[in-house]
Scaffold this active site. Structure first.
Site, short mmCIF file in Angstrom:
data_model
loop_
_atom_site.label_atom_id
_atom_site.label_comp_id
_atom_site.label_asym_id
_atom_site.label_seq_id
_atom_site.Cartn_x
_atom_site.Cartn_y
_atom_site.Cartn_z
N ASP A 183 0.82 -1.21 0.00
CA ASP A 183 0.00 0.00 0.00
C ASP A 183 0.85 1.26 0.00
O ASP A 183 0.45 2.29 -0.55
CB ASP A 183 -0.93 0.00 1.21
CG ASP A 183 -2.18 -0.84 0.98
OD1 ASP A 183 -2.10 -1.79 0.18
OD2 ASP A 183 -3.21 -0.55 1.58
N CYS A 197 5.20 -2.21 8.34
CA CYS A 197 5.42 -0.86 8.88
C CYS A 197 5.23 -0.84 10.40
O CYS A 197 4.31 -1.45 10.93
CB CYS A 197 4.50 0.13 8.20
SG CYS A 197 4.77 0.20 6.41
N SER A 245 -5.35 5.02 5.35
CA SER A 245 -4.26 4.17 5.80
C SER A 245 -4.34 4.01 7.31
O SER A 245 -4.86 4.87 8.02
CB SER A 245 -2.92 4.80 5.42
OG SER A 245 -1.87 4.26 6.18
#
EC number: 4.2.1.9
Length: 553
Positions: free
Chosen positions: A78, A193, A467
């Site tokens: 993403d 992440c 996000s």
């Protein structure tokens, strides 16, 4: 065993010949055939380390008495696909992944699956496939990345720091050298992440649901523990096959409620609303959107995780991980089976100590309500989602002036050109599941809002999504979406919009007669993409409030 359908009897002589052509010895033909669905790619930090985990999974399967077969599943990052045409493809890959896993498992009559995954849409896609197939499955998430390190020991978060740094550089807050230091240090190596973004939230919820082994949701990608978990998962899947323990015996209503509570307690990504709804749909579990809000009002936020807080995944893992959160939630958690064999409450009881600086007790929460809220109103008759854990107190109630944009790019240009001012309310529409198509994440504009210092004076609403790295007064998943003629399509520049998160309201302050006149004039725009997979997807995808699953009709 299911695999007997491709390896037993006279009629399967050609099938056995093909299997032997791959190198399968006759001595292995009586063992369970275990598929390993691997989403390895060297395009994504979260997946680049999977080759190593594949080896440990395979060793575990053979140690457990099974025979392993690998097959590939696509992985989309993403972060890399953010802010351009690529983001149209991200959410739709969830459906592709579920379909691909189903197709390979059914075509080859595999007895069980190990699902090796990590990043945003890949994990829910794998879980959807597991629930749909209902054959023994176990999930291995590849683990989070270590936080980045800068000068004087500063910790970097890729999602928060790099995206917000663009706007801060544009505004003159940082110089080119600081920008480059951030770019070079934000991602120190492999893993998903570092904060509680979508990938890590889904890994945690996978463990909470009972579909992965203890510590799998938080063990770092670089850790030896992650390799041991991979081995143990390979070994365990053979036991699950022999005992016919299938996902639907684990993915119960109680499991989903537990997952929602853990999500709320940690202040996880708003994308989990979409994904849990979709997984529940495949599992045959009724899970209305309103459930998230009902549980949010009685489940306090117990951790202050990046991006809205100070702690990273490495901190959560050291503090007690998923078991620590379950223990702190106490009697709010329901007992439920897991792939490990122990129940959820047994997992919670298995931990001796919790670092309460990271995972607070119920008596001393970070916030009184959970991290996600569901809003309704004349602008969102079927609901909207906000990550309230990332909203400042100053913006929990806000009335702003609408600034309307029919794409993310148009809104981003206005922000970067300095055309959005305090008191504005940015409306980004035609970015829903059908209208996008693909319900793109609006991380770039939300990060720009924060980087430009507008997070306490400007709100943003969209029929797209956000996000896990988004923070600030950002409301997404507005349903019905603009492409279906939802009220968000009727908003005009200058309209006043009221946001009231405590009261769960999102209202367009325009009288009904005016809205009726606008509705009569409204015409659905031409599809943005008319060929290929996305054109087909746009025709069958459903609304955000149902999880944006594809209709079978």
């Amino acid at each position: 065993m299911r695999s007997d359908m491709i390896k037993k009897g006279l009629e399967r002589t050609p099938h056995r010949a093909l299997l032997k052509g791959t190198g399968v010895p006759q001595s292995e033909m009586d063992k369970p055939f275990i598929g390993v669905a691997t989403s390895f790619t060297d395009l994504i930090p979260g997946h680049v380390g999977m080759r190593d985990l594949e080896r440990f999974i395979e060793k575990g399967i053979h140690t457990g008495g099974g025979y392993a077969f690998f097959f590939g599943i696509p992985g989309v990052c993403d972060g890399i696909s953010m802010g351009h045409k690529g983001m149209h493809y991200s959410l739709p890959t969830r459906e592709l992944i579920a379909d691909m896993v189903e197709s390979v498992a059914e075509a080859h009559r595999l007895d069980g699956l190990v699902l090796l995954t990590n990043c945003d849409k890949i994990t829910p896609g794998m879980l959807m496939a597991a629930a749909r197939l209902d054959i023994p499955c176990i999930v291995v998430t590849a683990g989070p990345m270590m936080s980045g390190r800068g000068e004087a020991g500063r910790k970097y978060s890729f999602v928060t720091d790099t995206f917000e740094a663009m706007a801060r550089y544009k505004a003159g807050v940082i110089d080119e050298k600081e920008l480059k230091v951030c770019e070079d240090n934000a991602c120190p190596g492999m893993g998903s992440c570092q904060g509680l973004f979508t990938a890590n939230t889904m890994a945690i919820l996978t463990e909470t649901l009972g579909m992965s082994l203890p510590r799998c949701g938080t063990a770092l990608a670089v850790s030896a523990l992650k390799r041991r978990i991979a081995f143990a998962s390979g070994e365990r899947i053979v036991d699950l096959v022999r005992n016919n323990v299938t996902p639907r015996s684990i993915l119960t209503r109680a499991a989903f409620e537990n997952a929602i509570r853990v999500d709320l307690a940690l202040g996880g990504s708003s994308n989990t609303v979409l994904h849990l709804l979709a997984i529940a749909h495949e599992a045959g579990v009724e899970l209305p959107l309103e459930t998230f809000d009902i549980l949010a009002k009685e489940t306090p936020q117990l951790a202050s995780m990046n991006p809205a807080g100070e702690y990273f995944m490495e901190d959560l893992d050291a503090a007690g991980g998923v078991a620590g959160v379950l223990m702190q939630l106490g009697d709010k958690i329901k007992d439920n089976p897991t792939v490990m064999g122990m129940t959820t409450l047994q997992l919670a009881a298995s931990i001796a100590n919790v670092d309460e600086a990271v995972i607070h007790p119920l008596t001393d929460p970070v916030k009184k309500e959970g991290g996600i809220a569901i809003l309704f109103g004349n602008l969102a008759p079927k609901g909207a989602v906000v990550k309230q854990s990332g909203v400042s107190e100053a913006m929990m109630k806000f009335i702003g002036t609408a600034r309307c944009f029919n794409s993310e790019e148009a809104a981003m240009a206005a922000l970067m050109d300095g055309n959005i001012k305090a008191g504005d309310l940015v409306v980004i529409r035609y970015e829903g599941p059908k209208g996008g198509p693909g319900m793109r994440e609006m991380l770039a504009p939300t990060a720009a809002l924060m980087g430009l210092g507008l997070g306490d004076s400007v709100a943003l609403i969209t029929d797209g999504r956000f996000s896990g790295g988004t923070r600030g007064p950002c409301i997404g998943h507005i349903s019905p979406e603009a492409a279906e003629g939802g009220p968000i399509a009727l908003v005009e520049d200058g309209d006043r919009i009221e946001l009231d998160i405590p009261d769960r309201r999102l209202e367009l302050l325009v009288d009904e007669q005016t809205l009726s006149e606008r509705r009569a004039r409204w015409q659905a725009p031409e599809p943005k993409i008319k060929t290929g997979w996305l054109a087909r997807y746009a025709k069958v995808v459903t609304s955000a409030y149902t999880g944006a699953v594809m209709s079978a009709d």
